[in-house]
Design an enzyme around this catalytic site. Sequence first.
Site, mmCIF file in Angstrom:
data_model
loop_
_atom_site.group_PDB
_atom_site.id
_atom_site.type_symbol
_atom_site.label_atom_id
_atom_site.label_comp_id
_atom_site.label_asym_id
_atom_site.label_seq_id
_atom_site.Cartn_x
_atom_site.Cartn_y
_atom_site.Cartn_z
ATOM 1 N N LYS A 228 0.807 -1.228 0.000
ATOM 2 C CA LYS A 228 0.000 0.000 0.000
ATOM 3 C C LYS A 228 0.839 1.277 0.000
ATOM 4 C CE LYS A 228 -4.474 -1.734 1.180
ATOM 5 N NZ LYS A 228 -5.585 -1.871 2.108
ATOM 6 N N ARG A 262 -4.340 -10.010 4.523
ATOM 7 C CA ARG A 262 -4.580 -9.986 3.074
ATOM 8 C C ARG A 262 -3.302 -9.520 2.380
ATOM 9 N NH1 ARG A 262 -6.317 -6.381 -0.793
ATOM 10 N NH2 ARG A 262 -7.760 -7.161 -2.360
HETATM 11 C C1 8Y7 Z 1 -8.276 -4.151 1.336
HETATM 12 C C2 8Y7 Z 1 -9.324 -4.896 0.793
HETATM 13 C C3 8Y7 Z 1 -8.326 -3.791 -0.796
HETATM 14 C C4 8Y7 Z 1 -8.062 -4.223 2.745
HETATM 15 C C5 8Y7 Z 1 -9.910 -5.754 2.855
HETATM 16 C C6 8Y7 Z 1 -5.310 -2.910 -2.184
HETATM 17 C C7 8Y7 Z 1 -10.302 -5.205 -1.474
HETATM 18 C C8 8Y7 Z 1 -6.565 -2.175 -2.237
HETATM 19 N N1 8Y7 Z 1 -7.648 -3.475 0.321
HETATM 20 N N2 8Y7 Z 1 -10.142 -5.693 1.533
HETATM 21 N N3 8Y7 Z 1 -9.352 -4.648 -0.543
HETATM 22 N N4 8Y7 Z 1 -8.908 -5.035 3.446
HETATM 23 N N5 8Y7 Z 1 -10.690 -6.526 3.640
HETATM 24 O O1 8Y7 Z 1 -4.267 -2.195 -2.209
HETATM 25 O O2 8Y7 Z 1 -7.208 -3.568 3.329
HETATM 26 O O3 8Y7 Z 1 -5.261 -4.141 -2.160
HETATM 27 S S1 8Y7 Z 1 -8.011 -3.178 -2.421
#
Ligand code: 8Y7
Length: 282
Positions: A228, A262
């Site tokens: 990020k 994640r």
């Molecule tokens: C997150 C996410 C994204 C997160 C959850 C990226 C879909 C942006 N970030 N879902 N999604 N938590 N639960 O940089 O932090 O992956 S998208």
Amino acid sequence: MSPQDPPVQLRCADKTLDLSTPLVMGVLNVTPDSFSDGGRFLPAAAAVAHGLRMAEEGAAIIDVGGESTRPGAGAVRAAEELERILPVIERLRAASPAVISVDTSKPEVMRAAAAAGAGLINDVRALRAPGAMAAALESGCAVCLMHMQGEPRTMQLAPVYQDVVAEVRAFLAERAAACRAAGFGAGRLALDPGFGFGKNLEHNLALLRGLPGLAADGLPLVVGLSRKAMLGKLTGRGDGERLAGSVALAALAVLNGARIVRAHDVAATLDAVRVAAAVRGS
Ligand code: 8Y7
């Protein structure tokens, strides 16, 4: 966790995840900018292969997303989202024991994804879209309720909080209470502070420090920190150079109580998660 506590589990339709040791959720973006030459053709086979590779590396969950929620991203129609993700969900489901998660906020996408074999709904809007709560409830899937201030297109312009940890905690508690009132049983909810979703660097760092107190009602915490922008700010590195920083944040998040991380880089993240879990004593 003391030995008398019941095991922490997440009930994902016909599968149950044991969260007594923290797990990794692999990121599988099925958007035109991820697995294609940028045109309309989306090679589902390439996405499936990547999902299976992440499962082999130890991802317990594969998070399949057909609508980019990155800062600045625009909206996608449900039909297009389904066209992207359904073949991938069906094939992953058939070929891997991992829980398939669907990254969506749309009730029609939740229903179709669950019918195709998804066990977890990862909703960055925390079931606030009309009809989303009922669709998620009926699906039998577990749900990850994430905090976001604003909408992806504009959320990073000027995020403002009085007390980011208190406000995120209150939002997550309110969404969890709404889900319980709607009929969600024990073990079907997880919470996520939503790093980078309407948060500047100071907000993200405060949330990481405040993680141990974020889920006061004991629901499992999910975090997404992988690659990020906060890592760019902290290290000066571009998108493709953030593995070491991402792994460091994953370890710190687990030390502070995260149960699901994640991440894009599953093997490296899983090592970090195991090391941190051992230090934490979970
Ligand atoms: C997150 C996410 C994204 C997160 C959850 C990226 C879909 C942006 N970030 N879902 N999604 N938590 N639960 O940089 O932090 O992956 S998208």
